[in-house]
Design a protein around this motif. Sequence first.
Motif, PDB file in Angstrom:
ATOM      1  N   LEU A  13       0.813  -1.213   0.000  1.00 56.20           N
ATOM      2  CA  LEU A  13       0.000   0.000   0.000  1.00 56.20           C
ATOM      3  C   LEU A  13       0.848   1.266   0.000  1.00 56.20           C
ATOM      4  N   ILE A  14       2.006   1.224   0.672  1.00 55.77           N
ATOM      5  CA  ILE A  14       2.868   2.414   0.625  1.00 55.77           C
ATOM      6  C   ILE A  14       3.346   2.638  -0.805  1.00 55.77           C
ATOM      7  N   SER A  15       3.725   1.528  -1.487  1.00 57.71           N
ATOM      8  CA  SER A  15       4.190   1.702  -2.869  1.00 57.71           C
ATOM      9  C   SER A  15       3.027   1.635  -3.844  1.00 57.71           C
ATOM     10  N   PHE A  16       1.851   2.034  -3.381  1.00 54.43           N
ATOM     11  CA  PHE A  16       0.686   1.941  -4.260  1.00 54.43           C
ATOM     12  C   PHE A  16       0.904   2.716  -5.553  1.00 54.43           C
ATOM     13  N   TYR A  17       1.412   3.945  -5.444  1.00 48.59           N
ATOM     14  CA  TYR A  17       1.713   4.727  -6.666  1.00 48.59           C
ATOM     15  C   TYR A  17       3.077   4.281  -7.157  1.00 48.59           C
ATOM     16  N   TYR A  18       3.126   3.094  -7.764  1.00 50.72           N
ATOM     17  CA  TYR A  18       4.426   2.468  -7.977  1.00 50.72           C
ATOM     18  C   TYR A  18       5.249   3.124  -9.081  1.00 50.72           C
ATOM     19  N   GLU A  19       4.654   4.060  -9.787  1.00 54.64           N
ATOM     20  CA  GLU A  19       5.460   4.723 -10.804  1.00 54.64           C
ATOM     21  C   GLU A  19       6.221   5.910 -10.234  1.00 54.64           C
ATOM     22  N   LYS A  20       5.954   6.207  -8.979  1.00 56.66           N
ATOM     23  CA  LYS A  20       6.597   7.341  -8.327  1.00 56.66           C
ATOM     24  C   LYS A  20       7.795   6.826  -7.534  1.00 56.66           C
ATOM     25  N   PRO A  21       9.004   7.200  -7.903  1.00 57.15           N
ATOM     26  CA  PRO A  21      10.182   6.633  -7.223  1.00 57.15           C
ATOM     27  C   PRO A  21      10.167   6.830  -5.717  1.00 57.15           C
ATOM     28  N   SER A  22       9.659   7.979  -5.233  1.00 56.28           N
ATOM     29  CA  SER A  22       9.702   8.198  -3.785  1.00 56.28           C
ATOM     30  C   SER A  22       8.791   7.207  -3.057  1.00 56.28           C
ATOM     31  N   ALA A  23       7.660   6.851  -3.689  1.00 56.89           N
ATOM     32  CA  ALA A  23       6.773   5.880  -3.057  1.00 56.89           C
ATOM     33  C   ALA A  23       7.427   4.506  -3.014  1.00 56.89           C
ATOM     34  N   VAL A  24       8.122   4.154  -4.100  1.00 59.68           N
ATOM     35  CA  VAL A  24       8.802   2.858  -4.125  1.00 59.68           C
ATOM     36  C   VAL A  24       9.874   2.808  -3.050  1.00 59.68           C
ATOM     37  N   ALA A  25      10.638   3.890  -2.957  1.00 57.08           N
ATOM     38  CA  ALA A  25      11.707   3.925  -1.954  1.00 57.08           C
ATOM     39  C   ALA A  25      11.132   3.855  -0.543  1.00 57.08           C
ATOM     40  N   ALA A  26      10.012   4.555  -0.327  1.00 59.05           N
ATOM     41  CA  ALA A  26       9.419   4.549   1.010  1.00 59.05           C
ATOM     42  C   ALA A  26       8.937   3.159   1.391  1.00 59.05           C
ATOM     43  N   GLY A  27       8.310   2.474   0.428  1.00 58.70           N
ATOM     44  CA  GLY A  27       7.835   1.123   0.705  1.00 58.70           C
ATOM     45  C   GLY A  27       8.982   0.199   1.055  1.00 58.70           C
ATOM     46  N   LYS A  28      10.041   0.328   0.276  1.00 60.91           N
ATOM     47  CA  LYS A  28      11.211  -0.514   0.498  1.00 60.91           C
ATOM     48  C   LYS A  28      11.813  -0.251   1.865  1.00 60.91           C
ATOM     49  N   LYS A  29      11.915   1.028   2.204  1.00 63.09           N
ATOM     50  CA  LYS A  29      12.502   1.396   3.491  1.00 63.09           C
ATOM     51  C   LYS A  29      11.649   0.833   4.630  1.00 63.09           C
ATOM     52  N   ALA A  30      10.331   1.005   4.519  1.00 63.49           N
ATOM     53  CA  ALA A  30       9.450   0.515   5.576  1.00 63.49           C
ATOM     54  C   ALA A  30       9.629  -0.985   5.737  1.00 63.49           C
ATOM     55  N   PHE A  31       9.670  -1.686   4.613  1.00 63.60           N
ATOM     56  CA  PHE A  31       9.762  -3.142   4.714  1.00 63.60           C
ATOM     57  C   PHE A  31      11.088  -3.566   5.325  1.00 63.60           C
TER      58      PHE A  31
END
Lengths: 499, 639
Positions: free
Chosen positions: B162-180
């Motif tokens: 859900l954090i990386s829901f907007y998966y085309e946005k690099p910051s969302a991808v990075a945030a999801g990865k960091k959280a995980f």
Amino acid sequence: MDILTLFVLVPILTIIGLLFTKDFKQVRLVSMLGMGIQLIQAGVLVFLYLAERKAGNMAQMLFTQDYMWFESLNIHYAIGVDGISVAMIALTSVVVFAGIFASWEVSYLSKEFFISLILLSSGVFGFFISLDLFTMFLFYEVAVIPMYLLIGLWGSGPKEYSAMKLTLMLMGGSAFLLVGILGIYINSSPAGGALTFNILEIAKITIPIEAQRIFFPLTFVGFGVLGALFPFHTWSPDGHASAPTAVSMLHAGVLMKLGGYGCFRVAMFLMPEAANELGWIFIILTSISVVYGAFGAIVQKDLKYINAYSSVSHCGLVLFAVLMANKTAMDGAVMQMISHGLMTALFFALIGMIYGRTHTRMINEMGGLMKVMPFLGVCYVIGGLASLGLPGLSGFVAEMTIFFGAFQHVDTFHRVVTIIACSSIVITAVYILRVVGILLLGPIKNDHYLELGDAKWFEKVSTVSLILAVAGIGLAPLWLSDMIGDSLNPIIDKITSIL
Amino acid sequence: MDFTYTLLIPLLPLCLFILIGLTGHKMKPAISGLIGTTGMFISAFLSYYTAYQYFFNVGKIDGVYQKIIAFNTTWLNISDKLYIDLGVLLDPISVMMLIVITTVSLMVHIYSNGYMKGEKGFQRFFASLSLFSFSMLGLVMATNIFQMYICWELVGVSSYLLISFYYEKPSAVAAGKKAFIVTRFADLGFLIGILILSFTTGTFDFITLTDPNGPAIAQGGGIAFLGLSTMTWSLIFVFMGGAGKSAMFPLHIWLPDAMEGPTPVSALIHAATMVVAGVYLVARLFPIYAISAPEGLEVVGYVGAFSSLFAAVIACTQFDIKRVLAYSTMSQIGYMMVGLGVSGYGGHEGLGYMASMFHLFTHAMFKALLFLGAGAIIHAVHSNVMNEMGGLRKKLPITHITFLIACITIAGIPGFSAFFSKDEILTAAYHHNKLIFFTQLFVAGLTAFYMFRLYFRVFWNKTPHYHHEPHEASLSMTIPLIFLAIASIFAGYIPFSELVSSDGIPFETEIEWWPVAIPSILVGIFGIGLAAIMYMKETTIPDKMSNGFNFFYKWAFNKFYLDELYLFVTKKIIFNFISRPVAWFDRHIVDGAMNGIAWVTNTTSSGIKGLQSGQLQRYGFVFVTGALLLVLLFVYILG
């Protein structure tokens, strides 16, 4: 005709059938049929096996057959299966089946390609049903040799170098192994009498400890080379990187499991005293494998290298658990073999499919693929989650069983290395999410990727069959774990009897 | 009374996840939203029914709330005595959590139908929400610590999705990865904790583990390491897992970044439910903490207090409204941890425990309200940054009123729910640890300040020029706001100590006006007043303040540079100092050795291959020379 021999016979019949095929379409049809039958057979075998056990047949091996083959050396064609071999056979047939579909579009020398592939698989099946060390070794070689041709002819990149390296390193392992097996053979009758290659016969006696000290390391390293034991694992990255898709799948999915299987069926089972004495050396090496492989995977740029290093880490965990020599850990080891076999085959299949579209395996040249190929992307994420041990998928069950089993040891050494091995779950998460993030998510880097298509039907068959198996084991692991666990009892009894 | 039907509460969202996940892309978005919401409504209804039955009809036997195993099945055998069950455990805190999760989840489902309308991946969003609801419900209903770990990992992955829901946005991808990865690191601690705990006690089962007269607690310490018993160590490791999920210092760094996810997700996962899992974990194991590992509980208390203060300071300096709320969440969870840390076991001693659960409950309501309100604001002005807002109270009347209610609640003004729950925590802290008490009192003031800073900055102050005229959100978004606002006001009147207590026996509490309640009200009002002076109208005081405390302000604004530390550890240490050398070593040393062997073999063979040239004259030459040499040898030397 007994059911086990069918597992060797069906591939051979398929090969004969392939010789008569006329074109590319017939080739893949015959292969699909043959391996489809093999898959159904495996299902029947699992069913028969469970029914037999339920009926109260508690013999160590079921469906046994024994034919004299070469009398002067007392070599038999002796076959039989327990829960572990049944599980491995089922794994092999799923992976081969998926492999056939993953190579649906191999058109260059397709007949020869499928013949080699199926020959390889017949060797693997033969290996898992053998009870005689000599025939086991024979089938092992049958499985390894076609690999050279498959990589050398249908591979990519520096394929001759990789094929040569892989074959030579595995042959080197075989040399150790042959000495080990012969060593077991000449010590198989310390009281005098006929020497034997039969595993069950040898298990009844105790091989003299002096002999064990020599032949245990030889056998363990011999099989360990195939199971990616540090530092004999370097054939794996190069070999996988050059191998065609189906070969990578079979190789990482099944062939590497021969190593783990052999380690406990031969090395641990027949020479437990030496395993107890010298095990710590290998425990250290395998713990290194587990962590080292995972760290190695973090910085790789080629998808296949990432997966190859990940395999080093996961297969290291198999050998690690085997060496823990208790029932829970060994149960976990077998489950890890199956789990890793399935998910790594899934990974290699997907990598092949992605490569077939983008013509590159370098992750930083790709990006945002989830948008153009959502099906393959989701499959890749599922594979990744299985690999990092998400509950509900097979990897979690296997890893947890291993960790808890290994931690049951009374002495601190085993518990400390278990905690070290546990740390791999974090490192795995790092490299998996890195790949997913770079490869699938984010914006699309290359505009012509927008025109790429998603999975075709045969690709879906290939990936879905593997995912179903991964999820099936992950959701309901009890039957598998019990099936393996029951069969481990004789082995564990033999190991504990010496303590 | 048969509670087997409670199995449906988590299974329903699971079925919805599978249904929407597999067939969602063929559905119309609205249909998938409707299915998800209906399913959640049924789950919520069942939970309320269960709570009614449990608390008022059958849960209590001889004045003690029982732990009821409603369902249990073996999932995997680990060894002869260790086995992993999956089941449903009902006791006061799990039933309370059912209410919290299903209520907030239902509100978020309804809200998302409006908020996410027209988003690409609407179906994927609802599928992930269902997966999350399933895992979270499974987590709180777990009968054993391993089931909890399983669901723990599942909520982690749903949070990632859900954090990386907007998966085309690099910051969302990075945030999801960091959280995980950060929570995964914490989970390693949790896993090691479980390994040690199950090794020493021989069980995963919560009822056996937490029975004060049971074998696990009676067994006590065992071997000591660094002055603490094995049990204490294992519980500290378990708490590490809890601290990771609950964003306690220093494992909190993922939470502010997690705000990259859609706002309803932040409300559900990163405010009301998942982030309190750590609190719930400690509460679940509370009897062992309190009886066998009091040092472990001290750690919980101090970590909670420090995190609470730390986050509140940062919250005062942030401009992104979701980040302010994120730090506020961290600070409030710190309160809950403090509640547990200063609690004893049994009777009135267990006040902190009760207060912590109480605060968890009220916090879920008002924090979900704040996030959903923030979502309505962001929806209206298309920005997260408070400098681009102002004067919204006329334009968004419903959002304004509900948001104000939430702010008053969190500031601890009497009559609103958080006043009651926060005061119980402060009372428990006052009687147990004065240092923690004064810290928390100060944090209460800070909380009132930063929340009203946000409130005045957004709803009062100068109205900037808006590109689109902001207007109130649709009904599907305002109804949840109104519902949660009512809950935020009245949740405080639930007689919590009669329902939830550390040993299951109801007890009486009363507000200690002096020295706890009155000071806390005063600091709250002081905070609000300060915020009103600084932010109600446009003034230069904030700039002067930040310049005056320049050094300290810069540190707080940059979150005390912990993100840089995280980057340093991951990028520099793991990536460059471990992984690269490992990869290099593997390619050049290990593989080099293998190639070296091949090279030696090759060179040797090419060196000696001339010996077998196949030329007869050469063989003849060698033969004759050799024979001559031998003859000479015999004749001259030996002869």
